[in-house]
Design an enzyme around this catalytic site. Structure first.
Site, short mmCIF file in Angstrom:
data_model
loop_
_atom_site.label_atom_id
_atom_site.label_comp_id
_atom_site.label_asym_id
_atom_site.label_seq_id
_atom_site.Cartn_x
_atom_site.Cartn_y
_atom_site.Cartn_z
N ASP A 99 0.87 -1.07 -0.08
CA ASP A 99 -0.07 0.12 0.16
C ASP A 99 0.85 1.23 -0.05
O ASP A 99 0.33 2.34 0.32
CB ASP A 99 -0.89 -0.16 1.27
CG ASP A 99 -0.12 -0.20 2.63
OD1 ASP A 99 1.09 0.00 2.46
OD2 ASP A 99 -0.56 -0.72 3.70
N GLU A 121 0.18 -8.94 -1.34
CA GLU A 121 -0.43 -8.52 0.02
C GLU A 121 -1.70 -7.90 -0.48
O GLU A 121 -1.93 -6.57 0.21
CB GLU A 121 0.41 -7.70 0.80
CG GLU A 121 0.01 -7.48 2.43
CD GLU A 121 0.84 -6.66 3.26
OE1 GLU A 121 0.69 -5.64 3.18
OE2 GLU A 121 1.84 -7.42 3.70
N GLU A 135 -2.29 4.93 2.77
CA GLU A 135 -1.99 3.60 2.48
C GLU A 135 -3.48 2.98 2.10
O GLU A 135 -3.48 2.10 1.27
CB GLU A 135 -1.60 2.78 3.63
CG GLU A 135 0.04 3.30 3.71
CD GLU A 135 0.27 4.43 4.72
OE1 GLU A 135 -0.69 5.23 4.95
OE2 GLU A 135 1.36 4.72 4.56
N HIS A 209 5.79 5.69 13.23
CA HIS A 209 6.05 6.22 12.04
C HIS A 209 4.90 6.88 11.08
O HIS A 209 5.15 7.86 10.33
CB HIS A 209 7.14 5.64 11.15
CG HIS A 209 6.31 4.61 10.46
ND1 HIS A 209 6.34 3.29 10.82
CD2 HIS A 209 5.72 4.67 9.03
CE1 HIS A 209 5.62 2.63 10.21
NE2 HIS A 209 5.38 3.19 8.80
N ARG A 211 2.16 8.36 9.24
CA ARG A 211 2.07 9.99 8.91
C ARG A 211 0.68 10.52 9.61
O ARG A 211 0.62 11.50 10.16
CB ARG A 211 1.49 10.27 7.48
CG ARG A 211 2.76 10.23 6.53
CD ARG A 211 2.48 10.24 5.14
NE ARG A 211 3.63 10.31 4.18
CZ ARG A 211 4.26 11.16 3.51
NH1 ARG A 211 3.88 12.46 3.68
NH2 ARG A 211 5.57 10.86 2.92
N HIS A 242 12.88 5.44 13.22
CA HIS A 242 12.51 5.75 11.62
C HIS A 242 13.23 7.03 11.15
O HIS A 242 13.34 7.97 11.95
CB HIS A 242 10.80 5.89 11.44
CG HIS A 242 10.67 5.85 9.92
ND1 HIS A 242 10.72 6.74 8.92
CD2 HIS A 242 9.80 4.77 9.29
CE1 HIS A 242 10.17 6.14 7.87
NE2 HIS A 242 9.74 5.14 8.13
C1 UD1 Z 1 6.50 5.14 4.06
C2 UD1 Z 1 5.10 4.66 3.34
C3 UD1 Z 1 4.33 3.99 4.29
C4 UD1 Z 1 5.41 2.89 4.97
C5 UD1 Z 1 6.52 3.51 5.66
C6 UD1 Z 1 7.60 2.26 5.75
C7 UD1 Z 1 3.96 5.96 1.52
C8 UD1 Z 1 3.00 7.19 1.27
N1 UD1 Z 1 4.32 5.70 2.94
O1 UD1 Z 1 6.15 6.04 5.08
O2 UD1 Z 1 3.17 3.19 3.80
O3 UD1 Z 1 4.64 2.34 6.08
O4 UD1 Z 1 7.24 4.06 4.27
O5 UD1 Z 1 8.73 2.72 6.74
O6 UD1 Z 1 4.33 5.41 0.84
N2 UD1 Z 1 13.89 8.90 5.28
C9 UD1 Z 1 15.34 8.73 4.84
N3 UD1 Z 1 16.17 7.47 4.61
C10 UD1 Z 1 15.37 6.43 4.50
C11 UD1 Z 1 13.86 6.50 4.77
C12 UD1 Z 1 13.24 7.55 4.92
O7 UD1 Z 1 16.25 9.69 5.05
O8 UD1 Z 1 15.80 5.36 4.25
C13 UD1 Z 1 13.33 9.83 5.53
C14 UD1 Z 1 13.21 11.11 4.29
O9 UD1 Z 1 13.53 12.44 4.81
C15 UD1 Z 1 11.99 11.06 3.71
C16 UD1 Z 1 11.18 10.80 4.93
O10 UD1 Z 1 12.06 9.80 5.82
O11 UD1 Z 1 11.42 12.00 2.88
C17 UD1 Z 1 9.88 10.16 5.00
O12 UD1 Z 1 9.90 9.05 4.03
P1 UD1 Z 1 8.55 8.31 3.20
O13 UD1 Z 1 8.65 7.22 2.38
O14 UD1 Z 1 8.00 9.72 2.56
O15 UD1 Z 1 7.89 8.00 4.65
P2 UD1 Z 1 6.52 7.68 4.90
O16 UD1 Z 1 5.44 8.22 4.00
O17 UD1 Z 1 5.96 8.28 6.34
N1 UDP Z 2 12.20 -3.15 10.69
C1 UDP Z 2 13.64 -3.29 10.27
N2 UDP Z 2 14.37 -2.37 11.20
C2 UDP Z 2 14.07 -1.68 12.07
C3 UDP Z 2 12.60 -1.55 12.30
C4 UDP Z 2 11.78 -2.25 11.57
O1 UDP Z 2 14.02 -3.93 9.76
O2 UDP Z 2 14.66 -0.89 12.55
C5 UDP Z 2 11.41 -4.22 9.75
C6 UDP Z 2 10.09 -5.11 10.41
O3 UDP Z 2 10.67 -6.32 10.87
C7 UDP Z 2 9.04 -5.10 9.41
C8 UDP Z 2 9.34 -3.76 8.61
O4 UDP Z 2 10.58 -3.27 8.87
O5 UDP Z 2 9.55 -6.28 8.59
C9 UDP Z 2 8.49 -2.81 9.07
O6 UDP Z 2 8.54 -1.57 8.46
P1 UDP Z 2 7.84 -0.26 8.92
O7 UDP Z 2 7.34 -0.30 10.04
O8 UDP Z 2 8.85 0.80 8.38
O9 UDP Z 2 6.84 -0.14 7.90
P2 UDP Z 2 5.13 -0.76 7.83
O10 UDP Z 2 5.32 -2.22 7.98
O11 UDP Z 2 4.19 0.22 8.96
O12 UDP Z 2 4.76 -0.47 6.33
#
Ligand code: UD1
Ligand code: UDP
Length: 375
Positions: A99, A121, A135, A209, A211, A242
């Protein structure tokens, strides 16, 4: 025989963890599948951590991540990046997961090229388009475009049947998260946390984490946790934080500077699973953790008002408690002090399958394309 070109597109940590077993499985059938891995890098560092653990080298990397990226940034950059590739390579099927906005944009880009879409999924629902945001809308939109639906459970299959999706295109597989746990459990990874998590304390694992929890809801939860830790010397917290700057700021404001609250960078998934198995209790708003924790028999308090994973709730491992400070405080206190309530949650069965979801996906793809491996 004509091999079928299967392109897997993903961009965030959870997608990568749950698509990695599918890649590994499809690669076991080189006579029928030509596998292409395309990463958008919606997450950069957190994605690369997963690719490293599963030893996956993407064929294409769109490298789209920006600090504080908006949903439109992600959508536009993924679609633009994939269009050219899809036109040139014309995969026979595009597989997307779950999602995220990467998954939605990839499905839309595939649809625009009239390429069949397999949704791993599929079928999860809250039927509230703002919880979780965005999502819930993403997964409904993907299911409106998909041709094959790999659903984790009977409940998710029923959602799709109720939405008039063809029964023959829905395959119940279990969740590939369980397949991933089968892989990481063989890892010999070491981390200093393993020795820090001493058995004289009850360790609470925290991740947050989403939104829709940014701001006040997150603050409420963190304040409840800080009160619990202040009042109970045998309780300690570990939180892999995160990389979202919004999350990092709130953690710094409320949770930092306590000797029994360990704040660490995101862990590699094999190390994270090991930390999970050492935890007494999990507090999270994550989707993936709600699937993994029942397999490891660890109770989870879900920091959301609604879950699209009621199977875990029904089985008894998950309790959806929202983000109100008093509620979080009370629910934590109960599980930390009431052995009976704790045991009831810890012994619930895992509803997400037996770790063979990826195999079932490979079989279904062979059937869809009428492939005979021997032929
Ligand atoms: C996104 C997904 C959410 C998922 C989550 C898993 C969408 C809309 N949201 O969250 O469904 O649960 O990922 O973690 O697709 N950032 C870094 N390095 C990284 C990752 C993130 O610096 O490796 C920072 C960046 O500033 C980025 C911010 O985190 O802009 C947010 O990342 P983003 O993918 O937009 O996160 P979410 O939408 O919160
Ligand atoms: N996870 C990881 N390292 C971390 C925290 C989570 O590898 O420090 C893994 C966790 O085991 C799970 C996935 O990341 O498989 C969950 O990701 P996240 O919570 O970012 O996203 P969501 O599942 O909510 O989309």
């Amino acid at each position: 025989m004509n091999k079928k070109k299967i392109a897997l597109v993903f961009g965030t940590r959870p997608e990568a963890i749950k698509m990695a077993p599918v890649i590994k499985e499809l690669e076991k059938h080189p006579s029928v599948f030509q596998v292409t891995v395309i990463v958008t890098a919606q997450h950069r560092e957190m994605l690369d951590q997963v690719l490293k653990v599963f030893e996956i080298k993407p064929n294409h990397d769109l490298n789209i991540m920006k600090k504080n990226q908006t949903l439109s940034d992600i959508t536009i950059n993924v679609m633009k990046g994939l269009e050219e590739h899809f036109i040139k390579e014309r995969p026979d099927m595009v597989l997307v997961h779950g999602d995220t906005t990467t998954s939605f944009a990839a499905a839309l880009a595939a649809y625009y090229q009239k390429i069949p879409i397999g949704h791993v999924e599929a079928g999860l629902r809250t039927y509230d388009k703002y919880f979780p945001f965005p999502e819930e809308a993403n997964r409904q939109l993907i299911d409106n475009l998909a041709d094959l639906f790999f659903v984790p459970t009977e409940l998710t299959k029923n959602h799709l049947l109720n939405e008039h999706k063809p029964k023959s295109q829905i395959i119940v597989t279990g969740n590939t998260a369980i397949d991933a746990i089968q892989y990481t459990k063989h890892s010999k990874v070491e981390h200093e946390l393993f020795s820090q998590m001493t058995t004289d304390k009850k360790w609470v694992l925290l991740t947050m984490h989403r939104r829709e929890n940014h701001g006040e809801p997150m603050k409420e939860v963190f304040q409840a946790i800080r009160r619990i830790v202040d009042q109970n010397e045998d309780v300690a917290v570990v939180m892999p934080v995160h990389m979202s700057p919004v999350v990092q700021e709130m953690v710094k404001e409320v949770l930092a500077g306590h000797e029994r609250i360990l704040l660490v960078d995101p862990l590699e998934v094999d190390a994270f699973h090991k930390v999970m198995s050492k935890a007494y209790l999990i507090l999270t708003d994550s989707g993936g953790l709600q699937e993994e924790a029942p397999a490891l028999n660890i109770p989870v308090l879900v920091l959301r008002d609604k879950t699209e994973r009621p199977e875990g709730q029904e089985a008894g491992t998950l309790k959806v408690i929202g983000t109100n400070q008093e509620r979080v405080y009370t629910e934590m206190a109960t599980l930390l002090n009431d052995k009976e309530a704790y045991q009831k949650m810890a012994q619930a069965p895992n509803p997400y399958g037996d770790g063979t979801a990826s195999q079932k996906i490979a079989v279904a793809l062979k059937q869809y394309f009428e492939l005979d491996e021997k032929g």
